[in-house]
Structures are given as C-alpha cells and as structure tokens.
Motif scaffolding. Structure first.
Motif, mmCIF file in Angstrom:
data_model
loop_
_atom_site.group_PDB
_atom_site.id
_atom_site.type_symbol
_atom_site.label_atom_id
_atom_site.label_comp_id
_atom_site.label_asym_id
_atom_site.label_seq_id
_atom_site.Cartn_x
_atom_site.Cartn_y
_atom_site.Cartn_z
ATOM 1 N N LYS A 1 0.850 -1.202 0.000
ATOM 2 C CA LYS A 1 0.000 0.000 0.000
ATOM 3 C C LYS A 1 0.877 1.240 0.000
ATOM 4 C CE LYS A 1 -3.333 -2.267 3.124
ATOM 5 N NZ LYS A 1 -4.044 -2.196 4.409
ATOM 6 N N GLY B 1 -9.096 1.358 -1.302
ATOM 7 C CA GLY B 1 -8.230 0.382 -1.965
ATOM 8 C C GLY B 1 -7.356 0.970 -3.060
ATOM 9 N N GLU C 1 -14.620 -8.169 9.240
ATOM 10 C CA GLU C 1 -14.089 -6.829 9.500
ATOM 11 C C GLU C 1 -15.143 -6.067 10.301
ATOM 12 O OE1 GLU C 1 -11.792 -4.703 6.414
ATOM 13 O OE2 GLU C 1 -12.392 -6.333 5.087
ATOM 14 N N ASN D 1 -6.747 -2.374 11.819
ATOM 15 C CA ASN D 1 -6.337 -2.169 10.432
ATOM 16 C C ASN D 1 -5.896 -0.731 10.244
ATOM 17 O OD1 ASN D 1 -6.055 -1.996 7.617
ATOM 18 N ND2 ASN D 1 -8.250 -1.724 7.298
#
Ligand code: ADP
Ligand code: MG
Length: 348
Positions: free
Chosen positions: A140, A148, A182, A259
């Motif tokens: 990333k 994303g 999630e 996250n």
C-alpha cells in the motif's frame, strides 16, 4: 452564546452529512474544497473552491469561520497547521499528520501494545526481495490511499514484475490476514474520559471498497469489549476531539487487529443517522463546537448498503421505499465506476 460557524475542509458526502447535522443544531457551515463539483455544496451554507495550498483562499475561509474540522484526511499538514494558528482545528493537525501516514499510524498503534497486521516499510523495489516472509501480502502507498486505491495484492515475488508499481512513492507491505470478519468502532471524544462510543459495526468489503455495514456485529462479547477498549485507548492517547473510527480485522482464530484509524466520521457509521438518537455526524459537530454531550442510545438494529457506480440508478428512478428504508443520494454529478454515489439504510 454567539453564533458558531463551522468550517469544513473537504466537500464529499461526509462533508454533506456533517453540514446536515450542523444545521439541525443551528450551526452554519462553510465548506472548502479543491473540487469545483463537490457534492457538499448542495448541503452547506457557503462553499469555497480553492486548492489546499492556496494561502489567500484559505485565509478567506478562515475569516468566515469560528472553528475548523475536516472530512477527509489527505489535507496537507502545513495547511492545517497554518489554519490552527488563527482558528482552532479539531482534530489537532498533529493527529492528522500521524494518521495519514500508514507507517507512522501502525508504529503508534503498536506502541500502545495494540495488535496490527505485520508490516514493513518498502522504499525501493529491491527491498521486496528479502520480504518473502510477508507474502502473501498487500503493498500500500504510505499516504493518500483510500477505497483500496494505491494497493496491490502480492502473492509471490515473481508477480511484482507484472504489476505496474510506481516506485517513486513510499510503500508499506502488510502480511495478508486470513479474514473472518471486518468491524469498525466509532467513538466521539469530548475531553478527558468523556466520550460516546457506538457498538462495533460489521463491515463487508468488495474489491477493497466498503459494500455493507450492519449492527449488531455478529461477533463474541470478548471481541466487542476488546475493540471498544482499544478504540477508547487510541482516542485518549491522541487526546482526540471529535469523531474517530477504528477499522479492525478479525482472523479465523478470532484474533483482533487494528487495520487503520480514520481521524474523521466514517462510511461505516452512516447507519448511525437512523439507528441512534445522535449520529456520528451530530456527535462530531457537538464535540468540535464544544456543545453538550448527550448520552448515546441505540434505537434500532440496522444495515447500510453503499450504492456504488451505476447501482444508484434504480434508487434514483424508483423512490418507492418502505417505512424502514432510508435512501441517501450524494448528488454527485457524474456516475463513475467504483464511486460511492449514495447509500441505503434499512432499520431492522
Ligand atoms: P483504505 O485506506 O483504502 O480503506 P485499507 O487498509 O483499509 O485501505 O484496506 C481496504 C480493505 O482491503 C480492507 O478493509 C480489507 O478488506 C482489505 N485489506 C487491507 N489490508 C489487508 C490485510 N493486511 N489483510 C487482509 N485484507 C486486507
Ligand atoms: Mg480502510
């Protein structure tokens, strides 16, 4: 009390929903955005178009407002810092700087003894050669990513040559977690040990974009407590003012990982508009404008579905909704693939 005018940097749907919440509290909003087509101009009291580094336009904005907040994190730190010299910015610019950089953010979380995915900094392509241990992984960009964007899933080293990766940017490589679920926790902090926290929200992503959110999350009590506890700890450590969202992963062994942190209201919290007495947006406005804190009460279970790209069309054409359904159109001019165009909340 003299009139409060809330300045918001960023003109997307989050800015719109903040403006709507502010209006309900008799607070006017001035939105500043670098996108002339910002959908939030349909909802705020005044809209200013300008680049985030345009000092004159920013000064013009500052003069009009009492307090400043932001609805997306990728605003230059220097801009927030300059604004903060003249009008208070909440959350503090230093928090934004920390969180908008994925490496700094993860280092910060780990220092609190809170688990994140395993990660490593990648500055050049050859760094990847020795990082087999982090594969399958996800590469990333350290900054500017959302939905994303700027992310590459890497299963093995051979694959890297086939991916067109721009190595002039800095990256972080994260080990892929075998996801079971999630969740996210939204918390609004008012001051030391004064906060309102929403129950964990269960999120489903498709192509790294949030598709659905629902409460209650189908997780055990230990995970509920742990995710809330970590979110409180993070917001206290940051001395955060306003609404913050912590996104979590749960793996197949029910291990919890942070996250990422969003220093702002969050897409997964859209259902709070209809499911709680006070929404994440209203709570944010209350906190940054130093208004009264109201004890949070859940009114309904709920599910929120993002309408992405063309999916908005059916709802625009057919507004035949049931009593428990609430449709939000962000009024974006152009329908684009992967663009969040609106959402639907269903109360259960
Ligand atoms: P963004 O800033 O674009 O929201 P995230 O880091 O939250 O970036 O990644 C978006 C989504 O991609 C996550 O919600 C998750 O579904 C998936 N993802 C990201 N990192 C990992 C990982 N390390 N393991 C498994 N899935 C991941
Ligand atoms: Mg995310």
């Amino acid at each position: 009390m003299s009139e409060i005018i809330l300045g918001i940097l960023g003109g997307g749907q989050l800015g719109s929903m903040l403006s709507v919440a502010a209006k309900k509290l008799n607070i006017k909003t001035v939105i500043y955005s670098d996108d002339q087509d910002s959908p939030a101009q349909n909802f705020c009291d005044e809209f200013i178009f300008g680049e985030y580094k345009d000092t004159n336009q920013i000064l013009n904005f500052i003069k009009k407002v009492t307090v400043v907040t932001y609805e997306f994190e990728n605003i230059p730190f220097e801009t927030l810092n300059e604004i903060n010299k003249l009008k208070t910015v909440f959350p503090k610019p230093s928090i934004n700087r920390l969180i908008q950089h994925r490496l700094a953010e993860k280092d910060f979380v780990n220092k609190l003894n809170i688990r994140t995915t395993r990660y490593v900094s990648v500055e050049k392509k050859s760094d990847l050669d020795s990082l087999d241990d982090f594969l399958p992984g996800i590469l990333k960009t350290t900054t500017m990513g959302y939905d994303g964007k700027g992310q590459y899933i890497i299963k093995n080293l051979d694959e890297i040559n086939n991916l067109k990766i721009d190595f002039s940017k800095e990256y972080i490589l994260e080990k892929l977690v075998k996801l079971k679920k999630e969740i996210s926790v939204i918390i609004t902090r008012f001051s030391n040990n004064k906060y309102e926290i929403y129950e964990p929200i269960e999120n489903t992503h498709e192509d790294q974009i949030l598709r659905k959110s629902k409460i209650p999350a189908d997780i055990n009590i230990k995970l509920i407590e742990q995710s809330k506890e970590w979110s409180i700890q993070i917001s206290e450590e940051l001395k955060y003012i306003g609404t913050l969202c912590v996104e979590f992963f749960i793996d197949r062994n029910d291990n919890l990982y942070v996250n990422e942190i969003a220093p702002r209201v969050h897409n997964s919290g859209h259902l709070t508009i209809n499911a709680f007495n006070v929404s994440q947006f209203e709570n944010h406005v209350r906190a940054v404008c130093s208004l009264e804190q109201i004890p949070l009460k859940k009114l309904h279970n709920a599910e929120m579905i993002n309408l992405i790209g063309e999916q908005i069309k059916t709802y625009r054409e057919n507004s035949d909704l049931k009593d428990n359904q609430f449709f939000f159109d962000y009024l974006k001019r152009e329908i684009k693939d992967k663009r969040k165009m609106g959402h639907l909340t269903i109360l259960r």
